[in-house]
Scaffold this motif. Structure first.
Motif, PDB file in Angstrom:
ATOM      1  N   UNK A  40       0.546  16.700   1.806  1.00  0.00           N
ATOM      2  CA  UNK A  40       1.873  16.110   1.990  1.00  0.00           C
ATOM      3  C   UNK A  40       1.932  14.715   1.367  1.00  0.00           C
ATOM      4  N   UNK A  41       2.752  14.568   0.348  1.00  0.00           N
ATOM      5  CA  UNK A  41       2.958  13.290  -0.326  1.00  0.00           C
ATOM      6  C   UNK A  41       3.426  12.209   0.641  1.00  0.00           C
ATOM      7  N   UNK A  42       4.198  12.579   1.658  1.00  0.00           N
ATOM      8  CA  UNK A  42       4.705  11.597   2.625  1.00  0.00           C
ATOM      9  C   UNK A  42       3.576  10.966   3.441  1.00  0.00           C
ATOM     10  N   UNK A  43       2.475  11.692   3.596  1.00  0.00           N
ATOM     11  CA  UNK A  43       1.328  11.155   4.343  1.00  0.00           C
ATOM     12  C   UNK A  43       0.386  10.361   3.450  1.00  0.00           C
ATOM     13  N   UNK A  44       0.322  10.723   2.172  1.00  0.00           N
ATOM     14  CA  UNK A  44      -0.531   9.995   1.232  1.00  0.00           C
ATOM     15  C   UNK A  44      -0.002  10.219  -0.185  1.00  0.00           C
ATOM     16  N   UNK A  57       0.796  -1.227   0.000  1.00  0.00           N
ATOM     17  CA  UNK A  57       0.000   0.000   0.000  1.00  0.00           C
ATOM     18  C   UNK A  57       0.836   1.288   0.000  1.00  0.00           C
ATOM     19  N   UNK A  58       1.871   1.399   0.819  1.00  0.00           N
ATOM     20  CA  UNK A  58       2.587   2.677   0.871  1.00  0.00           C
ATOM     21  C   UNK A  58       3.465   2.977  -0.352  1.00  0.00           C
ATOM     22  N   UNK A  59       3.691   2.008  -1.205  1.00  0.00           N
ATOM     23  CA  UNK A  59       4.584   2.215  -2.342  1.00  0.00           C
ATOM     24  C   UNK A  59       3.903   3.091  -3.385  1.00  0.00           C
ATOM     25  N   UNK A  60       4.556   4.172  -3.758  1.00  0.00           N
ATOM     26  CA  UNK A  60       4.041   5.018  -4.826  1.00  0.00           C
ATOM     27  C   UNK A  60       4.458   4.380  -6.144  1.00  0.00           C
ATOM     28  N   UNK A  61       3.461   3.911  -6.882  1.00  0.00           N
ATOM     29  CA  UNK A  61       3.775   3.252  -8.141  1.00  0.00           C
ATOM     30  C   UNK A  61       2.819   3.752  -9.213  1.00  0.00           C
ATOM     31  N   UNK A 107       8.795   7.475 -14.285  1.00  0.00           N
ATOM     32  CA  UNK A 107       8.440   8.514 -13.312  1.00  0.00           C
ATOM     33  C   UNK A 107       8.762   8.025 -11.910  1.00  0.00           C
ATOM     34  N   UNK A 108       9.565   8.816 -11.214  1.00  0.00           N
ATOM     35  CA  UNK A 108       9.902   8.547  -9.817  1.00  0.00           C
ATOM     36  C   UNK A 108       9.749   9.848  -9.038  1.00  0.00           C
ATOM     37  N   UNK A 109       9.287   9.742  -7.821  1.00  0.00           N
ATOM     38  CA  UNK A 109       9.057  10.920  -6.981  1.00  0.00           C
ATOM     39  C   UNK A 109       9.580  10.650  -5.578  1.00  0.00           C
ATOM     40  N   UNK A 110      10.171  11.673  -4.974  1.00  0.00           N
ATOM     41  CA  UNK A 110      10.672  11.549  -3.604  1.00  0.00           C
ATOM     42  C   UNK A 110       9.802  12.308  -2.606  1.00  0.00           C
ATOM     43  N   UNK A 111       9.324  13.491  -2.993  1.00  0.00           N
ATOM     44  CA  UNK A 111       8.557  14.296  -2.052  1.00  0.00           C
ATOM     45  C   UNK A 111       7.758  15.351  -2.794  1.00  0.00           C
ATOM     46  N   UNK A 112       6.688  15.808  -2.178  1.00  0.00           N
ATOM     47  CA  UNK A 112       5.867  16.892  -2.707  1.00  0.00           C
ATOM     48  C   UNK A 112       4.936  17.362  -1.601  1.00  0.00           C
TER      49      UNK A 112
END
Length: 146
Positions: A86-90, A25-29, A69-74
């Motif tokens: 906050x991308x880190x929260x969702x 679930x937490x993996x941004x894909x 496409x890869x993302x670290x933060x937003x």
């Protein structure tokens, strides 16, 4: 979430599936990128998979594989420096395939790059921009009600 058994009487298979979901679930894909690789690597622990990488720009039938496409933060901050989104929260908070930006924008410009679901004000929509370069955020309208 609890890390122990789900409940008495829940099958081992159900518990194993729940644990797999907790990992995935937490993996941004999306359809390309490190999140897909990480997801497939985890799935290989459960089922045999042969993974083939096809370069971006390759035409497959009526489809062209998009750029990776890869993302670290937003995030979106208010005038006081507080993160409202906050991308880190969702990881749904960012338009999938969003271009990176690092700038202050007016509220009108931000609204033009924001996706919401007015009929479901507490839902975060999932939007993509695979083939049209754009930046943006997806958020629940209730994110701003305090």
């Amino acid at each position: 979430m609890q890390s122990g058994p789900l409940a008495e009487g829940v099958s081992d298979t159900s518990q194993e599936m729940f644990q797999l979901i907790r990992k995935l679930y937490p993996i941004c894909r999306s359809i390309t990128g490190d999140g897909v690789r990480e997801t497939l690597k985890i799935l290989q622990e459960y089922i045999p998979l042969t993974i083939h990488e096809i370069p971006s720009g390759t035409e497959v039938f009526d489809w062209t594989i998009p750029k990776e496409w890869n993302i670290r933060d937003a995030y979106i901050k208010n005038a006081n420096g507080e993160k409202l989104v906050d991308f880190q929260k969702c990881n749904l908070h960012v338009l999938n395939y969003s271009l990176p930006i690092n700038k202050k924008v007016s509220l009108d410009e931000l609204k033009a790059h924001t996706c919401t679901l007015p009929e479901r004000s507490d839902w975060i929509p999932y939007r993509t921009s695979y083939y049209k370069e754009n930046w943006g955020f997806c958020l629940a309208i209730t994110s701003f009600r305090r």
